[in-house]
Scaffold this motif. Structure first.
Motif, PDB file in Angstrom:
ATOM      1  N   ARG A  69      19.380  71.440  83.031  1.00  0.00           N
ATOM      2  CA  ARG A  69      20.846  71.476  83.099  1.00  0.00           C
ATOM      3  C   ARG A  69      21.350  71.682  84.522  1.00  0.00           C
ATOM      4  O   ARG A  69      22.393  71.143  84.882  1.00  0.00           O
ATOM      5  CB  ARG A  69      21.384  72.609  82.203  1.00  0.00           C
ATOM      6  N   PHE A  70      20.625  72.453  85.300  1.00  0.00           N
ATOM      7  CA  PHE A  70      21.040  72.766  86.677  1.00  0.00           C
ATOM      8  C   PHE A  70      20.131  72.031  87.663  1.00  0.00           C
ATOM      9  O   PHE A  70      18.936  71.860  87.408  1.00  0.00           O
ATOM     10  CB  PHE A  70      20.940  74.256  86.954  1.00  0.00           C
ATOM     11  N   THR A  71      20.706  71.658  88.794  1.00  0.00           N
ATOM     12  CA  THR A  71      19.934  71.025  89.860  1.00  0.00           C
ATOM     13  C   THR A  71      20.325  71.637  91.197  1.00  0.00           C
ATOM     14  O   THR A  71      21.508  71.634  91.562  1.00  0.00           O
ATOM     15  CB  THR A  71      20.185  69.514  89.915  1.00  0.00           C
ATOM     16  N   ILE A  72      19.340  72.139  91.919  1.00  0.00           N
ATOM     17  CA  ILE A  72      19.578  72.681  93.256  1.00  0.00           C
ATOM     18  C   ILE A  72      19.198  71.627  94.281  1.00  0.00           C
ATOM     19  O   ILE A  72      18.235  70.883  94.099  1.00  0.00           O
ATOM     20  CB  ILE A  72      18.781  73.992  93.479  1.00  0.00           C
ATOM     21  N   SER A  73      19.985  71.549  95.339  1.00  0.00           N
ATOM     22  CA  SER A  73      19.707  70.574  96.391  1.00  0.00           C
ATOM     23  C   SER A  73      20.141  71.167  97.735  1.00  0.00           C
ATOM     24  O   SER A  73      20.906  72.133  97.784  1.00  0.00           O
ATOM     25  CB  SER A  73      20.438  69.259  96.132  1.00  0.00           C
ATOM     26  N   ARG A  74      19.639  70.575  98.783  1.00  0.00           N
ATOM     27  CA  ARG A  74      19.997  71.048 100.118  1.00  0.00           C
ATOM     28  C   ARG A  74      20.325  69.868 101.012  1.00  0.00           C
ATOM     29  O   ARG A  74      19.735  68.796 100.877  1.00  0.00           O
ATOM     30  CB  ARG A  74      18.888  71.901 100.731  1.00  0.00           C
ATOM     31  N   ASP A  75      21.281  70.063 101.895  1.00  0.00           N
ATOM     32  CA  ASP A  75      21.663  69.049 102.877  1.00  0.00           C
ATOM     33  C   ASP A  75      21.449  69.682 104.245  1.00  0.00           C
ATOM     34  O   ASP A  75      22.284  70.460 104.715  1.00  0.00           O
ATOM     35  CB  ASP A  75      23.120  68.639 102.678  1.00  0.00           C
ATOM     36  N   ASN A  76      20.317  69.366 104.856  1.00  0.00           N
ATOM     37  CA  ASN A  76      19.983  69.996 106.133  1.00  0.00           C
ATOM     38  C   ASN A  76      20.972  69.619 107.231  1.00  0.00           C
ATOM     39  O   ASN A  76      21.263  70.429 108.109  1.00  0.00           O
ATOM     40  CB  ASN A  76      18.568  69.604 106.554  1.00  0.00           C
ATOM     41  N   ALA A  77      21.503  68.418 107.170  1.00  0.00           N
ATOM     42  CA  ALA A  77      22.451  67.980 108.205  1.00  0.00           C
ATOM     43  C   ALA A  77      23.741  68.804 108.151  1.00  0.00           C
ATOM     44  O   ALA A  77      24.333  69.114 109.184  1.00  0.00           O
ATOM     45  CB  ALA A  77      22.758  66.494 108.037  1.00  0.00           C
ATOM     46  N   LYS A  78      24.159  69.149 106.932  1.00  0.00           N
ATOM     47  CA  LYS A  78      25.390  69.928 106.768  1.00  0.00           C
ATOM     48  C   LYS A  78      25.119  71.428 106.653  1.00  0.00           C
ATOM     49  O   LYS A  78      26.055  72.221 106.568  1.00  0.00           O
ATOM     50  CB  LYS A  78      26.144  69.455 105.521  1.00  0.00           C
ATOM     51  N   ASN A  79      23.830  71.789 106.654  1.00  0.00           N
ATOM     52  CA  ASN A  79      23.449  73.198 106.533  1.00  0.00           C
ATOM     53  C   ASN A  79      24.001  73.838 105.266  1.00  0.00           C
ATOM     54  O   ASN A  79      24.509  74.967 105.269  1.00  0.00           O
ATOM     55  CB  ASN A  79      23.917  73.999 107.755  1.00  0.00           C
ATOM     56  N   THR A  80      23.913  73.091 104.158  1.00  0.00           N
ATOM     57  CA  THR A  80      24.441  73.580 102.898  1.00  0.00           C
ATOM     58  C   THR A  80      23.411  73.449 101.785  1.00  0.00           C
ATOM     59  O   THR A  80      22.506  72.605 101.841  1.00  0.00           O
ATOM     60  CB  THR A  80      25.703  72.813 102.475  1.00  0.00           C
TER      61      THR A  80
END
Length: 118
Positions: A67-78
């Motif tokens: 149901r949940f998905t974690i993700s990261r955007d290294n370019a945006k530091n988020t």
């Protein structure tokens, strides 16, 4: 180091929310940093919801798998947490976390309230 969480709110059961955590003072692209989301419901201990390593390896608590998905955007530091098929038992304050495993460097955001109505 600051972790600014946003995106919480009130949603009906079955709905979706997307939480975001903006990091400053650290670069989440650095190896060894583990980013995560935790939650704390009233009267309960804080629990791990999901984590993601710098290499993109993820782990979830059983109750949110699928149901949940974690993700990261290294370019945006988020780091984000997409929450679908929300249930009333998902109601809690959600906290963003950044830690360096094996060290005392462990940082928390201010928390964002998620309320799921039945």
């Amino acid at each position: 180091v600051q972790l600014q969480a946003s995106g919480g709110g009130l949603v009906q059961a079955g709905g979706s929310l997307r939480l975001s955590c903006a990091a400053s003072g650290i670069s989440i692209r650095i190896n060894v940093i583990v980013m995560g989301w935790y939650r704390q419901a009233p009267g309960k201990e804080r629990e791990l919801v999901a984590v993601i390593t710098s290499g993109g390896i993820t782990n979830y608590v059983d109750s949110v798998k699928g149901r949940f998905t974690i993700s990261r955007d290294n370019a945006k530091n988020t780091v984000s947490l997409q929450m679908n098929s929300l249930k009333p038992e998902d109601t809690a304050v959600y906290y963003c976390n950044a830690r360096y495993p094996g060290t005392v460097r462990n940082y928390w955001g201010q928390g964002t309230q998620v309320t799921v109505s039945s």
